[in-house]
Write an enzyme that holds these catalytic residues in place. Structure first.
Site, PDB file in Angstrom:
ATOM      1  N   SER A 173       0.846  -1.187   0.000  1.00 25.21           N
ATOM      2  CA  SER A 173       0.000   0.000   0.000  1.00 25.21           C
ATOM      3  C   SER A 173       0.879   1.234   0.000  1.00 25.21           C
ATOM      4  O   SER A 173       2.026   1.194   0.471  1.00 25.21           O
ATOM      5  CB  SER A 173      -0.898   0.007   1.247  1.00 25.21           C
ATOM      6  OG  SER A 173      -1.568   1.242   1.394  1.00 25.21           O
ATOM      7  N   TYR A 186      -2.072  -0.248  10.459  1.00 28.77           N
ATOM      8  CA  TYR A 186      -2.073  -0.631   9.046  1.00 28.77           C
ATOM      9  C   TYR A 186      -0.779  -0.181   8.367  1.00 28.77           C
ATOM     10  O   TYR A 186      -0.144  -0.955   7.639  1.00 28.77           O
ATOM     11  CB  TYR A 186      -3.288  -0.009   8.356  1.00 28.77           C
ATOM     12  CG  TYR A 186      -3.480  -0.432   6.912  1.00 28.77           C
ATOM     13  CD1 TYR A 186      -4.062  -1.658   6.593  1.00 28.77           C
ATOM     14  CD2 TYR A 186      -3.082   0.397   5.867  1.00 28.77           C
ATOM     15  CE1 TYR A 186      -4.243  -2.045   5.272  1.00 28.77           C
ATOM     16  CE2 TYR A 186      -3.256   0.024   4.553  1.00 28.77           C
ATOM     17  CZ  TYR A 186      -3.839  -1.205   4.255  1.00 28.77           C
ATOM     18  OH  TYR A 186      -4.008  -1.583   2.944  1.00 28.77           O
TER      19      TYR A 186
END
Length: 306
Positions: A173, A186
């Site tokens: 990501s 995250y």
């Protein structure tokens, strides 16, 4: 003398590789054939995992689909067969559980064979600020988004090394490249996944295993439901990405042995800015691009989609 020779070598290679990178902006890279490859995708029951499986389906590969949802996995398998997949094998696997990963990996090796393209795609997000996130969810995020990669590599990399052939793919990501408010666990998990993938890639090179390729994918928010509610301040510059577009770009990156794939292309510029601008100016730009408030309206995927 060694210093002079090695410095000269670095200078020559710097010119060569910069010229090569410049030419690739205008000349498409040749795509490799993946006919006969065994492709394993984690988190294949929905979202990007499913779409990547469908992109691979007509390319002559055999698919191994892992997901915690048997129903979602079976639906992906059905769609892949409609797209022309030669063989599709589905397995229920909880990627947060090391023992389950090793158990299912051994089953795959016995029943199907040696995986040659490993796509670590499974991921979860809590969507809570750090102090509001329960310890159990923080641990789960790290187990799925980072630690699972360790166990799948341990399971499938030995055969790739023996054959000096394979491809390791990390669906990470852009949050693994820069911190985002409201995504502490995250971001940490994706930073870890990227660092791990980069380090193993270097180990393969130093071991002479140049036939094992690595692709690290760092997209902005994708409209799969996982980040429902998140907003982007400047959608023309940083759009919420279309899942089908992302899947096509991922498979193209694999077929052309692209090491890093950042989406959208503006991310390449933003990452360069992060590394060269003063920290205070970086904070100002972060606020300008909305990085402090991306998660303010986060809802996430409904539980019924799990």
């Amino acid at each position: 003398m060694n210093f002079l020779l090695e410095t000269l070598q670095v200078l020559v290679l710097s010119v060569y590789f910069n010229l090569e990178a410049f030419l690739k902006l205008f000349i498409p890279s040749r795509k490799k054939s993946v006919v006969g490859e065994l492709v394993l995708i984690t988190g294949a029951g929905s979202g990007i995992g499913r779409l990547v499986a469908l992109e691979f389906a007509p390319l002559g590969v055999s698919l191994v689909l892992w997901d915690i949802s048997q129903e979602g996995n079976k639906e992906t398998a059905r769609l892949a067969k409609e797209k022309g997949a030669r063989k599709v094998h589905t397995y229920v696997c909880d990627c947060s559980d090391k023992a389950d990963v090793y158990r299912v990996a051994d089953q795959v090796k016995r029943e199907v064979g040696d995986v040659s393209i490993l796509i670590n795609n499974a991921g979860i997000v809590t969507g809570k600020k750090f102090m509001d996130a329960p310890d159990s969810l923080i641990e789960k995020t790290l187990e799925v988004n980072t630690m699972a990669h360790f166990w799948t590599y341990k399971a499938f990399l030995p055969a790739m090394m023996a054959n000096n052939h394979g491809h390791l793919v990390s669906i990470a990501s852009s949050a693994g490249l820069i911190g985002v408010s409201g995504l502490a666990d995250y971001c940490a998990s994706k930073f870890g996944a990227i660092g791990f993938a980069e380090s193993v890639a270097l180990e393969m090179l130093t071991a002479g295993k140049d036939g094992i390729k690595t692709t690290i994918v760092c997209p902005y928010f994708i409209n799969t439901g996982m980040f429902d509610g998140c907003q982007t301040k400047w959608p023309r510059l940083l759009p919420i990405l279309d899942p089908a577009y992302v899947a096509k770009k991922i498979v193209n990156a694999i077929l052309t042995d692209q090491v890093y794939l950042l989406l959208p292309r503006a991310m390449y510029v933003l990452m360069a800015f992060k590394n060269i601008l003063p920290v205070k100016l970086g904070m100002v730009l972060g606020a300008y691009f909305g990085a402090l408030n991306f998660m303010d309206s986060f809802r996430g995927r409904e539980k019924k989609d799990k």
